[in-house]
Write a protein that holds these residues in place. Structure first.
Motif, PDB file in Angstrom:
ATOM      1  N   GLU A  62      69.189  58.218  37.945  1.00 24.57           N
ATOM      2  CA  GLU A  62      70.356  58.446  38.791  1.00 24.57           C
ATOM      3  C   GLU A  62      70.934  57.121  39.294  1.00 24.57           C
ATOM      4  O   GLU A  62      72.147  56.964  39.338  1.00 24.57           O
ATOM      5  CB  GLU A  62      70.006  59.343  39.975  1.00 24.57           C
ATOM      6  N   ASP A  65      72.879  55.642  36.538  1.00 30.21           N
ATOM      7  CA  ASP A  65      74.167  56.306  36.356  1.00 30.21           C
ATOM      8  C   ASP A  65      75.128  56.007  37.499  1.00 30.21           C
ATOM      9  O   ASP A  65      76.341  55.933  37.295  1.00 30.21           O
ATOM     10  CB  ASP A  65      73.977  57.821  36.224  1.00 30.21           C
ATOM     11  N   SER A  71      77.522  59.156  37.596  1.00 29.06           N
ATOM     12  CA  SER A  71      76.631  60.063  38.285  1.00 29.06           C
ATOM     13  C   SER A  71      77.392  61.267  38.862  1.00 29.06           C
ATOM     14  O   SER A  71      78.488  61.129  39.394  1.00 29.06           O
ATOM     15  CB  SER A  71      75.912  59.350  39.426  1.00 29.06           C
ATOM     16  N   LEU A  73      75.839  63.084  41.115  1.00 28.80           N
ATOM     17  CA  LEU A  73      75.126  63.297  42.361  1.00 28.80           C
ATOM     18  C   LEU A  73      76.039  63.099  43.569  1.00 28.80           C
ATOM     19  O   LEU A  73      75.989  63.856  44.522  1.00 28.80           O
ATOM     20  CB  LEU A  73      73.942  62.334  42.445  1.00 28.80           C
TER      21      LEU A  73
END
Length: 76
Positions: A62, A65, A71, A73
């Motif tokens: 993550e 990314d 990402s 997220l």
């Protein structure tokens, strides 16, 4: 072409979960039968190490990314 698909599949969190389960099972076998730990201590130790391994894998990919801007997220 297949190489890119395999790389995308390896970054899936479910694959990380599968890898950490495999590591946890292997550690349990090593702790229990090779190093002769008790059942409780080998179970707890392998679960804790596998959990840290899962967190490491997910955070590592993550963060990679997030740096590249891909990402999902933080996009919610």
């Amino acid at each position: 072409m297949y190489y890119i698909y395999i790389l995308k599949m390896l970054n899936d969190p479910l694959v990380h979960l599968l890898h950490s389960i495999i590591v946890g099972l292997l550690l349990y076998i090593v702790f229990r039968y090779i190093m002769s730990f008790t059942e409780h201590s080998s179970r707890v130790s392998s679960i804790i190490i596998a959990a840290f391994f899962l967190v490491y894998l997910i955070l590592f990919y993550e963060i990679k990314d997030i740096i590249k801007g891909r990402s999902n997220l933080l996009k919610n």
